[in-house]
Design an enzyme around this catalytic site. Structure first.
Site, PDB file in Angstrom:
ATOM      1  N   ARG A  84      75.489  21.817  31.775  1.00  0.00           N
ATOM      2  CA  ARG A  84      75.941  22.122  30.408  1.00  0.00           C
ATOM      3  C   ARG A  84      75.215  21.282  29.361  1.00  0.00           C
ATOM      4  NH1 ARG A  84      82.516  22.493  31.470  1.00  0.00           N
ATOM      5  NH2 ARG A  84      82.336  24.280  32.846  1.00  0.00           N
ATOM      6  N   HIS A 137      79.780  22.845  25.530  1.00  0.00           N
ATOM      7  CA  HIS A 137      79.553  23.995  26.396  1.00  0.00           C
ATOM      8  C   HIS A 137      78.449  24.822  25.743  1.00  0.00           C
ATOM      9  CE1 HIS A 137      80.074  27.404  28.978  1.00  0.00           C
ATOM     10  NE2 HIS A 137      80.897  26.707  29.720  1.00  0.00           N
ATOM     11  N   ARG A 148      81.865  15.259  32.607  1.00  0.00           N
ATOM     12  CA  ARG A 148      82.881  15.761  33.528  1.00  0.00           C
ATOM     13  C   ARG A 148      82.358  16.947  34.323  1.00  0.00           C
ATOM     14  NH1 ARG A 148      86.851  20.481  32.751  1.00  0.00           N
ATOM     15  NH2 ARG A 148      85.276  21.074  31.227  1.00  0.00           N
ATOM     16  N   SER A 189      89.024  18.334  35.529  1.00  0.00           N
ATOM     17  CA  SER A 189      89.990  17.846  34.536  1.00  0.00           C
ATOM     18  C   SER A 189      91.402  18.337  34.827  1.00  0.00           C
ATOM     19  CB  SER A 189      89.564  18.186  33.119  1.00  0.00           C
ATOM     20  OG  SER A 189      89.167  19.506  33.037  1.00  0.00           O
ATOM     21  N   LEU A 190      91.539  19.535  35.371  1.00  0.00           N
ATOM     22  CA  LEU A 190      92.888  19.970  35.759  1.00  0.00           C
ATOM     23  C   LEU A 190      93.406  19.058  36.872  1.00  0.00           C
ATOM     24  CD1 LEU A 190      92.604  23.883  35.745  1.00  0.00           C
ATOM     25  CD2 LEU A 190      93.699  22.407  34.053  1.00  0.00           C
TER      26      LEU A 190
HETATM   27  C1  LIG Z   1      88.433  27.130  27.165  1.00  0.00           C
HETATM   28  C2  LIG Z   1      88.700  26.016  28.117  1.00  0.00           C
HETATM   29  C3  LIG Z   1      88.501  26.196  29.484  1.00  0.00           C
HETATM   30  C4  LIG Z   1      88.738  25.159  30.386  1.00  0.00           C
HETATM   31  N1  LIG Z   1      88.555  25.384  31.719  1.00  0.00           N
HETATM   32  C5  LIG Z   1      88.822  24.397  32.615  1.00  0.00           C
HETATM   33  C6  LIG Z   1      88.672  24.622  34.023  1.00  0.00           C
HETATM   34  O1  LIG Z   1      88.341  25.723  34.462  1.00  0.00           O
HETATM   35  N2  LIG Z   1      88.937  23.587  34.873  1.00  0.00           N
HETATM   36  C7  LIG Z   1      89.318  22.356  34.446  1.00  0.00           C
HETATM   37  O2  LIG Z   1      89.548  21.462  35.270  1.00  0.00           O
HETATM   38  N3  LIG Z   1      89.485  22.122  33.103  1.00  0.00           N
HETATM   39  C8  LIG Z   1      89.249  23.106  32.194  1.00  0.00           C
HETATM   40  N4  LIG Z   1      89.414  22.859  30.839  1.00  0.00           N
HETATM   41  C9  LIG Z   1      89.949  21.556  30.410  1.00  0.00           C
HETATM   42  C10 LIG Z   1      91.462  21.459  30.689  1.00  0.00           C
HETATM   43  O3  LIG Z   1      92.049  22.679  30.328  1.00  0.00           O
HETATM   44  C11 LIG Z   1      92.141  20.346  29.914  1.00  0.00           C
HETATM   45  O4  LIG Z   1      91.453  19.158  30.081  1.00  0.00           O
HETATM   46  C12 LIG Z   1      93.576  20.125  30.401  1.00  0.00           C
HETATM   47  O5  LIG Z   1      94.276  21.329  30.433  1.00  0.00           O
HETATM   48  C13 LIG Z   1      94.267  19.128  29.522  1.00  0.00           C
HETATM   49  O6  LIG Z   1      95.644  19.092  29.822  1.00  0.00           O
HETATM   50  P1  LIG Z   1      96.581  18.073  29.062  1.00  0.00           P
HETATM   51  O7  LIG Z   1      97.944  18.211  29.652  1.00  0.00           O
HETATM   52  O8  LIG Z   1      95.992  16.728  29.070  1.00  0.00           O
HETATM   53  O9  LIG Z   1      96.572  18.531  27.529  1.00  0.00           O
HETATM   54  P2  LIG Z   1      97.025  19.877  26.775  1.00  0.00           P
HETATM   55  O10 LIG Z   1      97.202  21.017  27.664  1.00  0.00           O
HETATM   56  O11 LIG Z   1      96.108  19.995  25.625  1.00  0.00           O
HETATM   57  O12 LIG Z   1      98.485  19.510  26.237  1.00  0.00           O
HETATM   58  C14 LIG Z   1      98.704  18.632  25.166  1.00  0.00           C
HETATM   59  C15 LIG Z   1     100.168  18.666  24.787  1.00  0.00           C
HETATM   60  O13 LIG Z   1     100.431  17.648  23.848  1.00  0.00           O
HETATM   61  C16 LIG Z   1     101.115  18.179  22.728  1.00  0.00           C
HETATM   62  N5  LIG Z   1     100.781  17.354  21.561  1.00  0.00           N
HETATM   63  C17 LIG Z   1      99.578  17.179  20.974  1.00  0.00           C
HETATM   64  N6  LIG Z   1      99.709  16.311  19.942  1.00  0.00           N
HETATM   65  C18 LIG Z   1     101.012  15.935  19.905  1.00  0.00           C
HETATM   66  C19 LIG Z   1     101.758  15.064  19.064  1.00  0.00           C
HETATM   67  N7  LIG Z   1     101.186  14.390  18.060  1.00  0.00           N
HETATM   68  N8  LIG Z   1     103.078  14.926  19.310  1.00  0.00           N
HETATM   69  C20 LIG Z   1     103.685  15.596  20.327  1.00  0.00           C
HETATM   70  N9  LIG Z   1     103.017  16.426  21.150  1.00  0.00           N
HETATM   71  C21 LIG Z   1     101.700  16.584  20.942  1.00  0.00           C
HETATM   72  C22 LIG Z   1     100.633  19.618  22.655  1.00  0.00           C
HETATM   73  O14 LIG Z   1     101.519  20.396  21.899  1.00  0.00           O
HETATM   74  C23 LIG Z   1     100.626  19.968  24.141  1.00  0.00           C
HETATM   75  O15 LIG Z   1     101.930  20.260  24.575  1.00  0.00           O
HETATM   76  C24 LIG Z   1      89.175  23.890  29.918  1.00  0.00           C
HETATM   77  C25 LIG Z   1      89.374  23.701  28.552  1.00  0.00           C
HETATM   78  C26 LIG Z   1      89.140  24.747  27.657  1.00  0.00           C
HETATM   79  C27 LIG Z   1      89.349  24.504  26.203  1.00  0.00           C
END
Ligand SMILES: Cc1cc2nc3c(=O)[nH]c(=O)nc-3n(C[C@H](O)[C@H](O)[C@H](O)COP(=O)(O)OP(=O)(O)OC[C@H]3O[C@@H](n4cnc5c(N)ncnc54)[C@H](O)[C@@H]3O)c2cc1C
Lengths: 224, 550
Positions: free
Chosen positions: B282, B233, B373, B378-379
């Site tokens: 980006r 970013h 992306r 990604s959400l």
């Molecule tokens: C600042 C920011 C802004 C963003 N804005 C957007 C947006 O506007 N729109 C969009 O589409 N995307 C956005 N994204 C990207 C998006 O937020 C993520 O891609 C998405 O939320 C990922 O969700 P997830 O469930 O895959 O992972 P996460 O929400 O990261 O969850 C991972 C989970 O796994 C657990 N975990 C990790 N390692 C282990 C382990 N070894 N053992 C057990 N548990 C573990 C963690 O504790 C957590 O519960 C943004 C990202 C950031 C950083």
């Protein structure tokens, strides 16, 4: 600057205070300060004795996840949002939230928050708009971090007992405003686990990092 | 199938758990901390969807085309279509469970424009879309918890998969409260552990996303994909501990990037790309900032305090709180930062890995985003992947028998105990810091063969020494044992970047600055006892509908 931290090795061991010296700039958050103290290969306390890394919980480091809730100079706050420059005096004291069991050092087990909400069926399930059209209020209520700061300052909240505190009241409001079919059910559990027990000190409102209008949640739920 | 183990409780893990429960499966949902702490709460901008009554002339096919194009045509039309076709259903699901979406003056769910889109299709909840979605999903999970269909396990970290002859039977989980490894058998395991931030130290995201699960399972034979594609970013505010995202809205409102030369401002993006230069994608902006190689600022002060407060209040608040900067009076110092990982577990259309009954969803999986992306996708992908995996699992016949892994569990317990006694001058944290330094330096926005080779040499050295590193008993045991997995993943990322001798999407090689036809496919990487092998995946995506969508 002296930093005094209330430490505890395991959930069942005795807590003890340990002092550290910090001579870095004041333009740092308490989270940054803890990282700084932990950064070196050898961690030394203020008596020059080698000691262990200080345990604390973090995730977002910018005030939206609630991990780093702790008590800093007597005030419950998020470490990532509290800056050394704003603290008074030449000593900083840091201790874990005391309303919850300590897991290790500054890390506490706040799962009772979720358990209480589960026991009382606090979930929306079907969005059925109620008469409450206060979108901003619902938005703020849904921002609750479940960090536990409101419970830490609450004179009525005791972990494991039947009064569930502001975090519960705000989720009750959110569910009843988003699903009109649950209003009476929610009012009932709200009465049992909040309404009757709140002595209205309202310190919960002051410490809330999300500035959730708990008083407004209460007044809407109290309305008959 | 009956019992599903979901590891990770962010948006993807919770979506999967909810869909499994709806379909009658029993779910164990594992994470060290509650869902409120997951990186998902940080997502700000929004989630993409095409609703039937979108009023913009938008179609699913346009969304597919935009996604394919944004990803440099590395994803296949079939997989992206699956994602986009259900976006409307996903948005309605989120509304149903009570997500507080922003609404327009007519009370309709509001949407905004995001980069790379032919039509406005990003639905949002103020400046905290991720948080609002997490809050409603937590409630929905809670409903199924109360009904006994989902069981949450906190303080629990993934250790390794129970894998034999290409089939997964469960996982070993380390419980930080009992300080013991536990064997959990399941008919299917779903990984939902998020991105790989730890590889780079400071990023825009959460400290909980460390890539360990990807690295460990890779060592156990699971294939990974497209690791070289990492999204930077361009505008983040650096603090002592992290790089805070300055929303694209700041440039959308007219924000101008510049550096200083001889006491004068140089608006380098406008100079090179014209009036709209600050609004380039980006990766282009990040690369230009890197090439300028000077301190860079973003100026919005000319908007005036009133407009700033109305249009980008969160940017104003962030800069004030964390750096004491009043953006209505002074420019914001900005730096590009690692933000999102397009790479991860290689999965099928149903989100299954190459190991049977082992699935992966959300940011830890690589499926829809190709070489880059689009914001807001990604959400959507996190929720869609969770649902898709659940539906596949529910449709499969289960098998009550499983091999006995007690010998494996006992050996791993012994390994942990022995490692607890290792003696070295350096704790794990030291190597983690060195790794982040290496990755930032050698796998930056602009890469070349020499820097990647240097990175590989360094990481190999850390890996050789990882077993001798001192375990630190004052931090979570997970923090210690995760080191080797994290290092292995880093080595795999560097290898993928080295082997893609072209530039595409977020991967830019100064020694191969052009896109090449021979690399028009995804990279699959596998591991066999210290040997890292890459191969092209084979499916080449093409443009499907350029005319109507540009
Ligand atoms: C600042 C920011 C802004 C963003 N804005 C957007 C947006 O506007 N729109 C969009 O589409 N995307 C956005 N994204 C990207 C998006 O937020 C993520 O891609 C998405 O939320 C990922 O969700 P997830 O469930 O895959 O992972 P996460 O929400 O990261 O969850 C991972 C989970 O796994 C657990 N975990 C990790 N390692 C282990 C382990 N070894 N053992 C057990 N548990 C573990 C963690 O504790 C957590 O519960 C943004 C990202 C950031 C950083």
């Amino acid at each position: 600057m002296k930093v005094k931290i209330l430490r505890q090795v395991t959930p069942v061991s005795e807590p003890y205070w340990e002092g550290f010296n910090y001579d870095g700039p004041p333009d740092i958050s308490v989270a940054g300060l803890l990282d700084h103290l932990n950064y070196n290969d050898d961690i030394v306390n203020d008596e020059g004795v080698n000691t262990t890394r200080i345990g604390w919980e973090c995730s977002c480091l910018q005030g939206v996840c609630g991990s780093c809730a702790m008590v800093i100079n007597g005030i419950p706050a998020l470490a990532c949002e509290t800056f050394v420059r704003d603290l008074k005096g030449n000593e900083i004291t840091i201790r874990p939230l005391r309303k919850f069991p300590v897991i290790h050092d500054l890390i506490t087990d706040r799962s009772s928050i979720h358990e209480n909400l589960k026991k009382t069926n606090i979930f929306i399930r079907e969005w059925q708009q109620s008469e409450d059209k206060d979108h901003e209020h619902q938005y703020l209520a849904a921002k609750c971090l479940k960090c536990g700061l409101c419970l830490e300052v609450c004179p009525n909240y005791v972990n494991g007992q039947t009064f569930y505190g502001a975090v519960f009241a705000n989720d009750c409001y959110l569910v009843s405003s988003r699903n009109r079919n649950k209003i009476s059910e929610i009012r009932k559990v709200y009465g049992e686990h909040f309404g009757g027990g709140c002595s209205k000190s309202l310190s919960c409102v002051d410490v809330c990092p999300m500035k959730i209008p708990t008083l407004a949640s209460m007044s809407k739920l109290n309305r008959r | 199938m009956k019992d599903v183990l979901v590891i990770g409780s962010g948006i993807s893990g919770m979506s999967c758990a909810v869909r499994c429960a709806e379909l009658g499966l029993n779910v164990t949902l594992v994470s060290p901390f509650p869902s409120e702490r997951a990186q998902s709460v940080m997502a700000a901008g929004g989630i993409n969807a095409v609703l039937e009554d979108n009023g913009e002339g938008d179609t699913v096919l346009c969304h597919v085309e935009d996604t394919l194009r944004g990803g440099g045509y590395l994803s296949s039309e079939e997989e992206v279509k699956g994602l986009c076709e259900r976006s409307g259903e996903i948005l309605r699901f989120l509304e149903r469970i009570g997500t507080v979406f922003s609404v327009d003056e007519n009370g309709k769910t509001a949407k905004r424009a995001f980069g790379g889109q032919s039509h406005k299709r990003t639905y949002y909840c103020g400046a905290s879309t991720g948080k609002q979605i997490v809050s409603s999903l937590i409630m929905e999970v809670r409903h199924f918890e109360a009904a006994g269909k989902i069981t949450r396990r906190l303080w629990s970290c993934f250790h390794s998969g129970l894998i034999l002859d290409g089939v997964c039977y469960g996982a070993l989980i380390y419980d930080e409260t009992t300080r013991k490894l536990e064997t959990i058998y399941a008919d299917a395991v779903v990984m939902a552990t998020g991105g790989q931030n730890t590889l780079f130290g400071k990023t825009t995201g959460s400290t909980q996303c460390d890539g360990y699960a990807q690295g460990q399972l890779f060592r156990q034979g699971v294939e990974l994909k497209n690791l070289e594609f990492i999204q930077y970013h361009p505008t983040t505010l650096v603090t002592g501990q992290k790089n805070m995202l300055i929303s694209e809205a700041a440039r959308g409102e007219g924000g101008r990037l510049f550096y200083m030369e001889n006491g004068k401002r140089v608006y380098f993006m406008e100079d090179k790309y014209g009036e709209k230069g600050n609004l380039m994608t980006r990766d282009v902006v990040s690369r230009e900032m890197f090439l300028v190689n000077k301190d860079i600022w973003l100026d919005v002060s000319f908007l005036g305090e009133r407009l700033i407060r109305r249009r980008i209040p969160e940017v104003m608040e962030l800069c004030r709180k964390y750096r004491g900067i009043d953006i209505s009076k002074e420019p914001i110092p900005v730096t590009p930062s690692v933000h999102f990982f397009m790479g991860g577990f290689a999965v099928s259309l149903d989100h299954e890995t190459n190991i049977r009954n082992l699935f992966a969803v959300g940011e830890c999986a690589s499926k829809y985003h190709g070489a880059n992306r689009l914001g807001g996708n990604s959400l959507l992908a996190a929720i869609y992947g969770g649902m898709k995996a659940a539906e596949e699992i529910a449709g499969r016949a289960g098998d009550d028998k499983h091999p006995d892994f007690s010998g494996y569990a006992a050996r791993q317990t012994q390994v942990l105990e022995e490692k607890g006694k290792t003696e070295s001058r350096f704790p794990v944290a030291y190597i983690r810091d060195l790794l982040a330094e290496t990755m930032q330096k050698d796998l930056g926005i602009v890469r070349n063969e020499e820097s990647l080779d240097n990175g590989i040499t360094d990481v190999d050295y850390y890996l050789e020494n990882a077993d001798r590193i001192q375990y630190d008993n004052s931090v979570m045991t997970y923090f210690n044992y995760s080191l080797t997995g994290i290092l292995t993943l880093a080595r795999a990322v560097l290898t993928c970047a080295k082997n893609r001798r072209e530039s595409r999407g977020a991967h830019y090689r100064s020694d191969y600055p052009e896109m090449k036809e021979e690399y028009a496919s995804s990279t699959i990487i596998s591991y066999d006892d210290g040997v890292y092998r890459t191969r092209p995946e084979g499916n080449v995506g093409t443009s499907i509908n350029t005319e109507r969508c540009i």
